[in-house]
Design a protein around this motif. Structure first.
Motif, mmCIF file in Angstrom:
data_model
loop_
_atom_site.group_PDB
_atom_site.id
_atom_site.type_symbol
_atom_site.label_atom_id
_atom_site.label_comp_id
_atom_site.label_asym_id
_atom_site.label_seq_id
_atom_site.Cartn_x
_atom_site.Cartn_y
_atom_site.Cartn_z
ATOM 1 N N VAL A 1 -48.458 -17.372 -51.825
ATOM 2 C CA VAL A 1 -49.794 -17.780 -52.294
ATOM 3 C C VAL A 1 -49.638 -18.585 -53.590
ATOM 4 C CG1 VAL A 1 -52.033 -17.013 -53.167
ATOM 5 C CG2 VAL A 1 -50.965 -15.814 -51.247
ATOM 6 N N ASN A 2 -50.159 -19.809 -53.571
ATOM 7 C CA ASN A 2 -50.146 -20.666 -54.754
ATOM 8 C C ASN A 2 -51.570 -20.841 -55.271
ATOM 9 O OD1 ASN A 2 -47.263 -22.024 -55.062
ATOM 10 N ND2 ASN A 2 -47.719 -21.870 -52.868
ATOM 11 N N GLY A 3 -51.785 -20.466 -56.524
ATOM 12 C CA GLY A 3 -53.079 -20.631 -57.161
ATOM 13 C C GLY A 3 -52.981 -21.567 -58.348
ATOM 14 N N ARG B 1 -56.890 -19.846 -60.796
ATOM 15 C CA ARG B 1 -57.098 -19.189 -59.503
ATOM 16 C C ARG B 1 -56.009 -18.136 -59.394
ATOM 17 N NH1 ARG B 1 -58.097 -24.578 -57.734
ATOM 18 N NH2 ARG B 1 -60.316 -24.884 -57.234
ATOM 19 N N ASP B 2 -56.429 -16.880 -59.412
ATOM 20 C CA ASP B 2 -55.520 -15.745 -59.567
ATOM 21 C C ASP B 2 -54.793 -15.440 -58.252
ATOM 22 O OD1 ASP B 2 -54.280 -13.330 -60.048
ATOM 23 O OD2 ASP B 2 -55.921 -12.547 -61.259
ATOM 24 N N ALA B 3 -53.509 -15.781 -58.198
ATOM 25 C CA ALA B 3 -52.724 -15.567 -56.975
ATOM 26 C C ALA B 3 -52.552 -14.083 -56.669
ATOM 27 C CB ALA B 3 -51.360 -16.241 -57.104
ATOM 28 N N GLU C 1 -55.651 -12.845 -54.944
ATOM 29 C CA GLU C 1 -55.749 -13.365 -53.584
ATOM 30 C C GLU C 1 -54.802 -12.612 -52.642
ATOM 31 O OE1 GLU C 1 -57.379 -15.785 -50.584
ATOM 32 O OE2 GLU C 1 -58.007 -15.079 -52.563
ATOM 33 N N ASP D 1 -49.637 -18.351 -61.116
ATOM 34 C CA ASP D 1 -50.046 -19.344 -60.123
ATOM 35 C C ASP D 1 -49.304 -19.159 -58.797
ATOM 36 O OD1 ASP D 1 -47.536 -20.108 -60.898
ATOM 37 O OD2 ASP D 1 -48.028 -22.212 -61.259
ATOM 38 N N SER E 1 -58.323 -18.278 -47.227
ATOM 39 C CA SER E 1 -57.692 -18.551 -48.522
ATOM 40 C C SER E 1 -57.802 -20.025 -48.884
ATOM 41 C CB SER E 1 -56.216 -18.135 -48.489
ATOM 42 O OG SER E 1 -56.075 -16.743 -48.555
ATOM 43 N N ARG F 1 -60.994 -20.914 -50.338
ATOM 44 C CA ARG F 1 -61.139 -20.380 -51.696
ATOM 45 C C ARG F 1 -60.302 -21.168 -52.702
ATOM 46 N NH1 ARG F 1 -62.765 -14.889 -51.839
ATOM 47 N NH2 ARG F 1 -61.163 -14.340 -53.346
ATOM 48 N N PHE G 1 -56.897 -21.830 -52.502
ATOM 49 C CA PHE G 1 -55.496 -21.439 -52.603
ATOM 50 C C PHE G 1 -54.659 -22.145 -51.536
ATOM 51 C CE2 PHE G 1 -57.840 -17.973 -54.496
ATOM 52 C CZ PHE G 1 -57.090 -17.632 -55.610
ATOM 53 N N THR H 1 -51.638 -21.442 -49.166
ATOM 54 C CA THR H 1 -50.903 -20.280 -48.675
ATOM 55 C C THR H 1 -49.981 -20.674 -47.539
ATOM 56 O OG1 THR H 1 -52.626 -19.702 -47.082
ATOM 57 C CG2 THR H 1 -52.787 -18.719 -49.274
#
Length: 390
Positions: free
Chosen positions: A194-196, A208-210, A213, A253, A283, A286, A288, A290
């Motif tokens: 997951v990359n935020g 964006r809080d990985a 998520e 991130d 995701s 939102r 992100f 992924t």
């Protein structure tokens, strides 16, 4: 008192079997890099007179003993890899490899195969089949194809029926568990990236809080098992690893999570895997990025003929045969080999390797992991009986 009977002709291999297992226990190696293990088994099979067939670029190999071209061929699988965990056993044959241990007992599987192979090579007049022993790499790590790769390379070409065992130290030595249907689950290992967007912990609105998520995705997967699958068909979702973040006062991130899914029927397996796609799509909405990689094994389903052959071969050895055992929720890539032989004529059984009197009563992958060496000749005897009785 022992409630099993071994052939007098096999008993001379008792010390051999113990020495072999103890040596193999000292050199566990990770999936796909079983170099020492493979070389040890290969040299021993060559010394018995077997013809070795290698798989270039891989550690797995198979070994053939041909008696008569008119005979059918029977095959036995032995997996070679260990687990990436420390060996916490208190023995004089502990692992010499850091953070590697045979905590699934694959050292015993190889030993049973090597013991049976030696006996059969020394008593070829008793064989009713040409014989193949398959020493398989990479059973433990679903991300490293083992049985699937060897099947593609031809390990079951010309094989008419195939068998394997798995030790179980939670069962008392002198018994086996088997059934004529599903023996292990449909299973898969998943890796989620997951990359935020990173941000200071005091200004979370800028990122964006990985981590959050990943937690949402895990909760959603739990929900799928609870509300989208048939409650009469077992399903298991598990997350065993989460890695992310470097300092406590910043939103990371990037986070990676890893885990598994298991099910007892193909429909449930499909539901679980399809759900991963829809959850990842949410995701993206939102904000992100992924990526989910999911690799796994089909279920081991015992062929009724092969199941009966195991029962018949064990009946002269054991007084305790559980013929209606429940399938394990763990997974086994031996399924690829069964599915590739004619009529899927193959079967797996669980060989009891525990002993309450010796304090051995542990589950697979526990730490420390002990097993009773008395199981070795029992397994070898069953393999021998399968090969010497048509």
């Amino acid at each position: 008192m022992k409630d099993y009977t071994l052939s007098d002709k096999l008993k001379y291999l008792e010390d051999f079997s113990k020495q072999v297992r103890h040596h193999l226990h000292t050199i566990p190696e990770a999936s796909g890099v079983e170099y020492k293990t493979s070389e040890y088994c290969k040299k021993m099979m060559q010394s018995f007179g077997y013809k070795i067939v290698e798989y270039p670029g891989y550690t797995g190999f198979h070994a053939d003993l041909d008696i008569d071209p008119q005979m059918k061929r029977i095959a036995f699988r032995a997996d070679m890899d260990g687990l990436e965990m420390p060996d916490m056993t208190d023995t004089d044959y502990k692992s010499v490899h850091d953070n590697m241990a045979h905590n699934c007992g694959h050292d015993s599987h190889m030993t049973v195969a090597l013991t049976a192979a030696r006996f059969l090579a020394e008593h070829p007049e008793e064989l009713r089949f040409n014989v193949r022993f398959i020493f398989q790499m990479a059973e433990e790590d679903m991300r490293v194809p083992g049985a699937e790769t060897m099947v593609a390379g031809g390990c079951v070409n010309g094989v008419d029926e195939i068998y394997a065992l798995h030790n179980d130290a939670s069962l008392e030595v002198g018994s086996i568990n088997v059934n004529d249907n599903i023996m292990s689950s449909w299973g898969a290992a998943w890796t989620l990236d997951v990359n935020g967007v990173s941000a200071h912990g005091s200004t979370p609105q800028k990122g964006r809080d990985a981590i959050r998520e990943v937690v949402r995705i895990i909760d959603d997967l739990d929900y799928i098992v609870a509300k989208k699958t048939n409650p009469f068909s077992p399903a298991v979702f598990g997350c065993g690893m989460i890695h992310g973040g470097t300092v406590p006062n910043a939103i990371p991130d990037y986070v990676q999570a890893r885990g598994t899914i298991r099910s007892m029927d193909e429909e449930t397996d499909t539901i679980l895997k399809n759900s991963l796609t829809s959850i990842m799509a949410e995701s993206a909405l939102r904000g992100f990025k992924t990526n989910m990689v999911c690799t796994g094994y089909p279920a081991v389903i015992n062929h009724k003929y092969a199941y009966q052959r195991i029962v018949d071969s064990a009946s002269g050895v054991l007084t305790r045969i559980n013929k209606t055992c429940k399938p394990m929720t763990g997974s086994e890539d031996f399924s690829y080999m069964i599915n590739a032989v004619p009529e899927k004529k193959g079967a797996l059984f669980f060989l009891a390797s525990g002993c309450a009197e010796k304090g051995i009563n542990n589950y697979l992958h526990s730490n420390p992991y002990y097993l009773d060496d008395d199981c070795l000749l029992i397994g070898a005897q069953i393999f021998v009986n399968l090969a010497t009785h048509a």
